[in-house]
Write a protein that holds these residues in place. Structure first.
Motif, short mmCIF file in Angstrom:
data_model
loop_
_atom_site.label_atom_id
_atom_site.label_comp_id
_atom_site.label_asym_id
_atom_site.label_seq_id
_atom_site.Cartn_x
_atom_site.Cartn_y
_atom_site.Cartn_z
N ILE A 185 41.91 19.55 16.67
CA ILE A 185 41.75 20.13 15.33
C ILE A 185 43.08 20.01 14.59
O ILE A 185 44.13 20.35 15.14
CB ILE A 185 41.30 21.60 15.44
CG1 ILE A 185 39.89 21.67 16.02
CG2 ILE A 185 41.38 22.31 14.08
CD1 ILE A 185 39.40 23.07 16.33
N CYS A 187 43.08 22.93 8.73
CA CYS A 187 42.12 23.93 9.20
C CYS A 187 42.33 25.24 8.45
O CYS A 187 43.47 25.69 8.29
CB CYS A 187 42.33 24.15 10.70
SG CYS A 187 41.41 25.55 11.36
N ILE A 188 41.24 25.84 7.97
CA ILE A 188 41.37 27.10 7.23
C ILE A 188 40.97 28.31 8.07
O ILE A 188 40.77 29.40 7.55
CB ILE A 188 40.55 27.06 5.92
CG1 ILE A 188 39.10 26.68 6.22
CG2 ILE A 188 41.18 26.12 4.91
CD1 ILE A 188 38.18 26.82 5.03
N ARG A 189 40.85 28.11 9.38
CA ARG A 189 40.61 29.22 10.32
C ARG A 189 39.37 30.02 9.93
O ARG A 189 39.40 31.25 9.86
CB ARG A 189 41.82 30.15 10.37
CG ARG A 189 43.00 29.62 11.11
CD ARG A 189 43.91 28.76 10.27
NE ARG A 189 45.02 28.23 11.06
CZ ARG A 189 45.79 27.23 10.68
NH1 ARG A 189 45.58 26.61 9.53
NH2 ARG A 189 46.76 26.81 11.45
N CYS A 190 38.26 29.29 9.68
CA CYS A 190 37.05 29.98 9.23
C CYS A 190 36.16 30.38 10.39
O CYS A 190 35.18 31.10 10.21
CB CYS A 190 36.28 29.09 8.26
SG CYS A 190 35.59 27.61 9.04
N ASN A 191 36.41 29.88 11.59
CA ASN A 191 35.67 30.21 12.81
C ASN A 191 34.31 29.52 12.92
O ASN A 191 33.59 29.73 13.89
CB ASN A 191 35.49 31.74 12.94
CG ASN A 191 35.19 32.14 14.37
OD1 ASN A 191 35.97 31.85 15.27
ND2 ASN A 191 34.06 32.80 14.59
N THR A 192 33.96 28.70 11.94
CA THR A 192 32.64 28.06 11.98
C THR A 192 32.46 27.22 13.23
O THR A 192 31.41 27.27 13.89
CB THR A 192 32.45 27.17 10.73
OG1 THR A 192 32.65 27.98 9.58
CG2 THR A 192 31.07 26.55 10.69
N CYS A 193 33.49 26.45 13.60
CA CYS A 193 33.35 25.55 14.76
C CYS A 193 33.18 26.36 16.04
O CYS A 193 32.36 26.01 16.89
CB CYS A 193 34.56 24.62 14.84
SG CYS A 193 36.14 25.47 14.82
N TYR A 231 43.16 27.03 15.70
CA TYR A 231 41.91 26.77 16.41
C TYR A 231 42.11 25.52 17.25
O TYR A 231 42.69 24.54 16.76
CB TYR A 231 40.74 26.61 15.42
CG TYR A 231 40.16 27.94 15.04
CD1 TYR A 231 40.86 28.79 14.19
CD2 TYR A 231 38.96 28.40 15.58
CE1 TYR A 231 40.36 30.04 13.86
CE2 TYR A 231 38.46 29.65 15.27
CZ TYR A 231 39.16 30.47 14.41
OH TYR A 231 38.69 31.71 14.11
N CYS A 260 32.04 21.94 9.74
CA CYS A 260 33.43 22.23 9.38
C CYS A 260 33.64 21.96 7.89
O CYS A 260 33.43 20.84 7.43
CB CYS A 260 34.39 21.38 10.21
SG CYS A 260 36.11 21.50 9.66
N PRO A 261 34.09 22.97 7.12
CA PRO A 261 34.18 22.76 5.67
C PRO A 261 35.35 21.90 5.23
O PRO A 261 35.42 21.52 4.06
CB PRO A 261 34.34 24.19 5.12
CG PRO A 261 34.90 24.97 6.24
CD PRO A 261 34.41 24.34 7.51
N THR A 262 36.28 21.59 6.13
CA THR A 262 37.47 20.85 5.71
C THR A 262 37.62 19.48 6.35
O THR A 262 38.47 18.70 5.93
CB THR A 262 38.74 21.64 6.06
OG1 THR A 262 38.79 21.79 7.48
CG2 THR A 262 38.75 23.01 5.40
N SER A 264 38.81 19.15 9.25
CA SER A 264 39.93 19.25 10.19
C SER A 264 39.47 19.14 11.65
O SER A 264 40.27 18.82 12.53
CB SER A 264 40.68 20.57 9.99
OG SER A 264 39.77 21.64 9.85
N ILE A 265 38.18 19.35 11.89
CA ILE A 265 37.65 19.31 13.26
C ILE A 265 37.50 17.88 13.75
O ILE A 265 37.41 17.64 14.94
CB ILE A 265 36.26 20.01 13.29
CG1 ILE A 265 35.78 20.27 14.72
CG2 ILE A 265 35.21 19.22 12.55
CD1 ILE A 265 36.27 21.51 15.29
S1 SF4 Z 1 35.31 24.82 11.20
FE1 SF4 Z 1 37.01 23.45 10.57
S2 SF4 Z 1 38.24 24.67 9.14
FE2 SF4 Z 1 36.90 26.13 10.24
S3 SF4 Z 1 38.15 26.86 12.00
FE3 SF4 Z 1 36.97 25.08 12.73
S4 SF4 Z 1 38.31 23.30 12.41
FE4 SF4 Z 1 39.14 24.97 11.19
#
Ligand code: SF4
Ligand SMILES: Cc1cc2nc3c(=O)[nH]c(=O)nc-3n(C[C@H](O)[C@H](O)[C@H](O)COP(=O)(O)OP(=O)(O)OC[C@H]3O[C@@H](n4cnc5c(N)ncnc54)[C@H](O)[C@@H]3O)c2cc1C
Ligand code: SF4
Length: 294
Positions: free
Chosen positions: A15, A20-26, A42, A59-61, A63-64
């Motif tokens: 990641i 990464c915006i640390r949204c926890n989605t992943c 993350y 992942c909204p960005t 970054s994953i």
């Molecule tokens: S879903 Fe994407 S932006 Fe959100 S915490 Fe995971 S890697 Fe970061």
């Protein structure tokens, strides 16, 4: 003479901590618990991730979606990943036994286990689309202002919505973007970058807040949006703590300038066709997007 050395390599899923915006989605999406986090990053556990790709689309960005070809014996540990401020470069071919980095190849077993067993990491078609927007939703613009290029908004309203006598405090904040384009849809969020640095001296990372106003703004005709922010004064265990971003936002004064990133989110959106049925369930500031939608 062929100098290639038989080094077992894996495609390691990583990641990008810079975006990464640390949204926890992943972490919430991963079906095998391969993603974890500390208070900074993350990260992906190489020995658990089976590269099923379920986390990529939500992942909204983006970054994953990062991969590095690594010798099995040198796969990055989660402790190493927790310390990163940016992704490491690809290793040069000579450190990979002459192997060239290729596109990531999803496996049905954890990549590390497959390599340990002596198998090449085999691939199946990635199962994208785990989280899709309603078919009639308008197009959502995302990442117009990424973490490395935030934009500036001006606070034009800050109202404490909580009645006197309550320990919790929730503020209604209105931000104006002036002439800077910031198109949003109901259901999206933005990131607020608090000023200053954390205990390790690194700039604070952005915190996300759901947009609590409709797409045409809190005040229609103006380039603005509203947030609903709860002051964090105790942690999840009930111990006293002063949340960095929530207190910064709740203390903002009209006229203050704020660094904003986003917008984020391309799936939790309003259907745009008549007669669609919507059931909304929320607690606390989870009502913010619902205020936007109603
Ligand atoms: S879903 Fe994407 S932006 Fe959100 S915490 Fe995971 S890697 Fe970061
Ligand atoms: C997609 C998305 C949308 C969000 N929308 C909103 C919103 O509309 N309104 C809103 O108020 N928040 C929202 N949040 C939460 C917000 O991003 C921050 O996490 C929250 O404001 C705490 O940040 P902080 O910097 O104040 O606390 P931090 O300094 O990051 O944390 C301080 C301590 O408090 C703990 N903590 C963090 N959050 C909470 C909490 N809520 N309750 C108890 N303990 C906590 C942390 O674990 C840590 O120990 C949203 C989060 C996401 C991912
Ligand atoms: S690719 Fe699959 S197993 Fe790996 S972290 Fe993402 S969701 Fe989890």
């Amino acid at each position: 003479m062929d100098m290639a050395v038989d080094i077992k390599v894996i495609k390691q899923h990583l990641i990008d901590p810079e975006i990464c915006i640390r949204c926890n989605t992943c972490e919430a999406t991963c079906p095998v618990g391969a993603i974890t986090h500390d208070d900074r990053n993350y990260v992906v556990k190489a020995d658990v991730c089976n590269q099923c790709m379920a986390c990529i689309s939500p992942c909204p960005t983006g970054s994953i979606d990062n991969w590095r070809t690594m010798p099995l014996a040198r796969a990055y540990t989660i402790l190493e990943q927790f310390g990163w401020d940016e992704l490491p470069a690809e290793l040069p071919p000579e450190q990979l036994g002459g192997r060239i980095a290729a596109e990531p190849e999803p496996a049905t077993e954890p990549a590390v286990a497959a390599a340990e067993a002596g198998f090449e990491v085999e691939s199946e078609t990635p199962s994208y689309g785990a989280t899709t927007p309603p078919w009639s939703a308008a197009h959502a613009y995302t990442n117009l202002y990424p973490p490395k290029k935030p934009t500036t908004a001006t606070v034009v309203g800050n109202f404490n919505c909580t009645e006197a006598g309550y320990a919790n405090q929730t503020h209604h904040i209105v931000l104006d973007f002036g002439t800077m384009p910031f198109p949003v849809l109901e259901g999206q969020s933005i990131g607020i970058v608090p000023p200053g640095a954390d205990a390790q001296g690194r700039p604070h990372h952005a915190r996300q807040y759901s947009i609590a106003s409709p797409r045409n703004g809190e005040r229609p005709g103006y380039n603005n949006l509203a947030l609903t922010v709860k002051r964090v004064l105790e942690d999840h265990q009930g111990r006293p703590v002063r949340g960095v971003a929530s207190n910064y936002v709740c203390d903002l004064k009209v006229g203050d300038k704020v660094q904003v990133i986003g917008p984020f989110g391309h799936s939790f959106l309003m259907p745009n066709h008549p007669k669609s049925n919507i059931v909304m369930v929320c607690t606390g500031t989870g009502s913010a997007p619902m205020r936007a939608m109603t």
